[in-house]
Design a protein around this motif. Structure first.
Motif, mmCIF file in Angstrom:
data_model
loop_
_atom_site.group_PDB
_atom_site.id
_atom_site.type_symbol
_atom_site.label_atom_id
_atom_site.label_comp_id
_atom_site.label_asym_id
_atom_site.label_seq_id
_atom_site.Cartn_x
_atom_site.Cartn_y
_atom_site.Cartn_z
ATOM 1 N N SER A 1 3.513 -21.904 46.200
ATOM 2 C CA SER A 1 4.566 -21.002 45.761
ATOM 3 C C SER A 1 5.808 -21.199 46.624
ATOM 4 N N PRO A 2 6.972 -20.777 46.138
ATOM 5 C CA PRO A 2 8.165 -20.855 46.989
ATOM 6 C C PRO A 2 7.981 -20.171 48.340
ATOM 7 N N HIS B 1 6.823 -20.383 35.428
ATOM 8 C CA HIS B 1 7.808 -20.198 36.498
ATOM 9 C C HIS B 1 9.177 -20.763 36.130
ATOM 10 N N GLY B 2 9.322 -21.254 34.901
ATOM 11 C CA GLY B 2 10.645 -21.646 34.415
ATOM 12 C C GLY B 2 11.096 -23.040 34.792
ATOM 13 N N TYR B 3 10.157 -23.981 34.958
ATOM 14 C CA TYR B 3 10.522 -25.357 35.324
ATOM 15 C C TYR B 3 10.127 -26.315 34.202
ATOM 16 N N ASP B 4 11.049 -27.198 33.865
ATOM 17 C CA ASP B 4 10.789 -28.150 32.780
ATOM 18 C C ASP B 4 9.692 -29.139 33.149
ATOM 19 N N ILE C 1 9.332 -32.477 38.661
ATOM 20 C CA ILE C 1 10.531 -32.917 39.375
ATOM 21 C C ILE C 1 11.527 -31.775 39.495
ATOM 22 N N ALA C 2 11.646 -30.930 38.476
ATOM 23 C CA ALA C 2 12.552 -29.787 38.548
ATOM 24 C C ALA C 2 12.118 -28.825 39.662
ATOM 25 N N TYR C 3 10.805 -28.664 39.840
ATOM 26 C CA TYR C 3 10.319 -27.784 40.909
ATOM 27 C C TYR C 3 10.571 -28.417 42.283
ATOM 28 N N VAL C 4 10.363 -29.721 42.389
ATOM 29 C CA VAL C 4 10.665 -30.420 43.640
ATOM 30 C C VAL C 4 12.135 -30.225 44.001
ATOM 31 N N ARG C 5 13.006 -30.378 43.035
ATOM 32 C CA ARG C 5 14.449 -30.214 43.279
ATOM 33 C C ARG C 5 14.754 -28.793 43.741
ATOM 34 N N ALA C 6 14.191 -27.809 43.051
ATOM 35 C CA ALA C 6 14.477 -26.410 43.400
ATOM 36 C C ALA C 6 13.996 -26.083 44.809
#
Length: 857
Positions: free
Chosen positions: A105-106, A146-149, A152-157
């Motif tokens: 998790s974040p 969690h709203g990620y496409d 990679i989008a989660y890695v970026r965030a």
């Protein structure tokens, strides 16, 4: 391994002597030296250490061995691959039973990063499995919830949050990445990495092999990732995993593959040489560990092959304290060492204490110094290796003199954000006129030797292909088919016709001209338009481009929104129906700037057609904003974009593209952009630049692809031939490209474009900018029906050395049509009728500005 076939004593002596003498080793010699043992291995290590020491001396850090103080963040342990030695990857059920989520998790990520920052760590090593959502529905569900496409989008965030909230520098290991993935992740990371492991394809393709069943472990795929990293100017870490069943010959081949990529792009910041250690509960648990001598010999051979500038690392937790032997073999780095987190890939092998590592390094005569996630050479180079959005974070932790970590730096979060506005206007706003009167300030960019990659490697690559063969196909039969029904031309027919000359070429052009007459009539069309190149600052590294400048170059410039809008208003006053806007990929350009540019023009001149933003610019905007290509194009359309130019195509064959360009989008991505635009109702032109390192076979493939796209989408308005202008092009100055197409080539390409694109793309445009009036008239007799636009200002071709001026008046274009014996007609961008008011304004002014002066200071 191939220990059953050891080298002869003579072969070993010869290879060792060549290593001592500093002679370049070939593949066979490298394979021999990988088997050195005893005194031979000591001899090999001694010569390798001398190479390493010379490199450290030249780099200004003699006697220094480095490491990175890091935390290890395993973002997810789910993976779509099935490597037979891996204990890092797991399955959703095991994660649930252990009380873990599918991803960290974040809060979990930031807790580790914050604790690391408190301990003085400066690197956040983010590692994870490859594309877990492609195999595990649970991973897809977690990302959706969690709203990620995608992963990679989660890695970026998470990388953005680490930069902003902790100050650690993300070093990303997300596995196999596409070219577009690199564009998405480069702005949020200091560096990235992926182990090559081996180029032995059989270890992947054969059942029972360590990589069998793992799509991301195909060697060709992983080599493509390394090349894409270099093309994207990403400081990249790679390396080998030795002892997994490869032979010494295969290991040597892997080292040569790494050397080739490193030489070509200068982007491999370090190589890790890692020895296999068997782990329980894996398919390879019974396989013997790679012996220390194997690792030591590999390090020494790698040092000889990669040379003094290479940074070589061996993980200290995998060698049972034998640090001195690795130093003696030529390493200069220990890699990431964490005071907080375990090595999650090798959890049974704890990190050594940093103080202990310093003591053992000192005993071998080396001072241990801390570096950052990105190596000092890239810190000191800055752009284009470090994105402007992450550069302040790197500089906050770096010693400005050495590029190593600043031991006194405070590790704290700093704002990370996309620029909100266009960069301040600066530079030569009069370049579009000065290039005709004053010429260029210099014949090449100030970073000519660095930004484009290694010219010698490219030269070898082009020479290896050889000159295109002249085919002896049946021209008579091909001409007959072309005259009867050009849609029946086979590839063999087309290739024969591409080589036509003399009377056969004349016949080909007559046939093409007849097809043109039947398809679109005799009218020669043209558009009253103005080119607006809003910036020429670009670090993409297109080797054919003389337009792109560094921001510090004398010819660099960037326009403001007001200057762009004012240019559009001036064009409207003299009868323009269109503005064509493209620019360099400026590192400070926000992804939303393109929307602002289109909106500014439409607000100032509501009636003008905005033809803007090449597919490369579309991808740049999409990756910078985090939008998909579709969503970005939709936003651009809503902001005022009408159509896009089909430039950035060059030749739609990656074999040629990667010679012509270092960092531009691959052919498949170009196709994705234009087809997506067409689906959204945004039409485009199509183009081909030819006459450089290409062959007729490439022209044929390019035109066939365009025809296929048009059959599917119907979105192309025209096809534009773009002869390569060689004069100031870097790839020509480096002695690699031909000096542009011949007059024969130009006629053949236009004629064949007419035939191969019939009936799908009816409008074939010739370029007066590149061919001049007489050349354009000849193309009108060879199958072309359109002259493009008046332009009013033209900088890109002029910077490359075109001798045909920056604009044509309406009367100039009409004269070209008359020289070809044809009537002429003004058109809109979409080849429609021009309103009478616009035609009158164009005729009154002759379609060009009375003065081309800088718009604003």
């Amino acid at each position: 391994m191939d220990a059953s076939n050891p080298p002869t004593a003579n072969a070993m002596r010869r290879a060792l002597r060549r290593a001592r003498d500093g002679v370049a080793l070939d593949l066979a010699e490298a394979a021999v030296l990988l088997q050195a043992r005893g005194e031979d291995l000591s001899d090999l290590c001694a010569s390798a250490a001398r190479v390493r020491d010379a490199g450290l001396e030249a780099a200004g850090r003699p006697g220094v061995i480095t490491y990175s103080k890091s935390v290890f963040i395993p973002l997810t342990r789910l993976c779509r691959d099935k490597c037979h030695y891996c204990t890092f990857a797991t399955v959703p059920g095991k994660l649930r039973r252990a009380g873990h989520g599918m991803f960290m998790s974040p809060d979990e990520v930031l807790e580790v990063a914050r604790r690391g920052a408190e301990l003085g760590c400066k690197e956040a090593l983010i590692t994870l499995g490859d594309k877990p959502e492609d195999r595990w529905p649970e991973a897809r569900e977690w990302l959706d919830a969690h709203g990620y496409d995608d992963t990679i989008a989660y890695v970026r965030a998470m990388s953005v949050r680490i930069l902003e909230e902790t100050g650690l520098l993300p070093h990303l290991n997300p596995g196999v990445l596409s070219w577009t993935d690199f564009q998405r992740l480069k702005p949020v990371s200091a560096s990235m990495g992926m182990m090559l492991e081996t180029t032995a394809t059989r270890l992947w393709s054969e059942p029972g092999g360590p990589h069998h069943g793992s799509p991301d472990k195909e060697p060709a795929v992983r080599l493509r990732v390394l090349e894409d990293a270099g093309r994207s100017s990403v400081p990249f870490t790679s390396g080998l995993l030795i002892g997994i069943g490869e032979t010494h010959q295969e290991r040597a081949e892997s080292l040569f593959a790494l050397r080739r990529v490193s030489r070509a792009y200068h982007g491999v910041q370090e190589l890790i040489l890692q020895n296999f250690r068997a782990k329980p509960d894996t398919a390879m648990r019974g396989m013997p560990d790679a012996k220390l001598d194997e690792l030591v010999a590999t390090v020494a051979v790698a040092r000889h092959l990669l040379g003094p500038t290479a940074c070589l690392q061996a993980p200290p937790n995998l060698v049972d304290g034998e640090y001195e032997r690795l130093i003696a073999a030529g390493i200069d780095d220990w890699g990431g060492v964490s005071p907080l987190t375990p090595d999650h890939v090798n959890p049974e092998r704890p990190w050594p204490q940093i103080d202990r590592l310093a003591e053992r390094s000192a005993a071998a005569g080396f001072e241990l110094r801390e570096r950052l996630a990105v190596y000092p050479e890239y810190v000191l180079r800055g752009e284009p290796w470090l994105d402007p959005r992450v550069l302040p974070h790197v500089r906050a932790l770096a010693d400005p003199a050495t590029g190593l970590a600043n031991p006194d730096a405070t590790v704290r979060g700093l704002p990370w954000q996309e620029p909100e506005d266009l960069p301040e206007a600066y530079g030569r706003t009069d370049l579009h006129t000065a290039v005709d009167t004053e010429g260029r300030t210099g014949d090449r960019r100030a970073d000519f030797e660095d930004v484009y990659g290694d010219w010698e490697v490219l030269r070898e690559q082009v020479l290896a292909k050889g000159a295109p063969e002249r085919l002896a196909g049946d021209l008579r039969e091909a001409l007959a088919v072309a005259a009867d029904d050009p849609t029946r031309l086979t590839d063999d027919h087309a290739l024969a016709l591409f080589h036509a000359d003399g009377p056969a070429l004349d016949a080909l052009c007559r046939i093409a001209d007849d097809v043109r007459r039947d398809a679109v009539g005799d009218d020669v069309t043209y558009c009253v338009t103005r080119n607006i190149n809003f910036t020429n600052v670009c670090y993409t590294g297109c080797r054919f481009c003389a337009f792109a400048q560094r921001r510090t170059d004398a010819d660099a410039y960037t326009l403001s929104l007001e200057q762009v809008a004012e240019r559009a208003a001036q064009a409207w006053e003299v009868g323009a129906t269109e503005v064509c806007m493209q620019g360099g990929i400026h590192p400070d350009l926000p992804g939303t700037a393109y929307f602002d540019i289109a909106r500014a023009v439409k607000e100032r001149v509501p009636g003008i057609h905005v033809h803007a933003f090449s597919p490369m610019e579309v991808v740049n905007g999409a990756t910078r904003t985090g939008l998909s290509i579709r969503d970005w194009l939709q936003r651009a359309k809503e902001s005022g974009l009408d159509t896009i130019p089909g430039t950035a195509a060059e030749i739609l064959d990656d074999e040629v593209r990667w010679v012509l360009t270092k960092g531009k989008l691959p052919a498949a991505t170009w196709v994705e952009v234009v087809t997506t635009a067409h689906e959204l109702g945004i039409r485009s032109s199509s183009t081909m630049m030819y006459g450089h390192v290409d062959t007729p076979a490439h022209w044929l493939g390019h035109l066939r692809l365009l025809a296929d796209i048009q059959r599917r989408t119907g979105g192309f308005t025209e096809f534009v031939t773009l002869p390569f202008v060689h004069t100031n092009a870097p790839v020509y100055l480096a002695g690699i490209a031909r000096p542009g197409p011949t007059a024969r080539d130009n006629r053949a390409v236009v004629a064949m474009a007419r035939l191969l694109l019939h009936p799908h793309i009816p409008n074939i445009q010739t370029s007066w900018v590149k061919l001049g009036a007489e050349g354009a008239a000849e193309m009108l007799r060879s199958g072309a029906n359109d002259l493009g636009g008046t332009l009013m200002e033209e900088t890109i071709s002029r910077m490359a050395g075109s001798a045909y001026g920056s604009y044509k008046s309406v009367r100039d274009l009409q004269a070209i049509a008359e020289a070809a014996g044809r009537p002429h007609r003004q058109r809109t961008t979409l080849y429609g009728e021009v309103p009478a008011e616009r035609r009158a304004a164009a005729l009154a002014s002759d379609g060009h500005l009375p003065e081309l002066l800088p718009v604003l200071d």
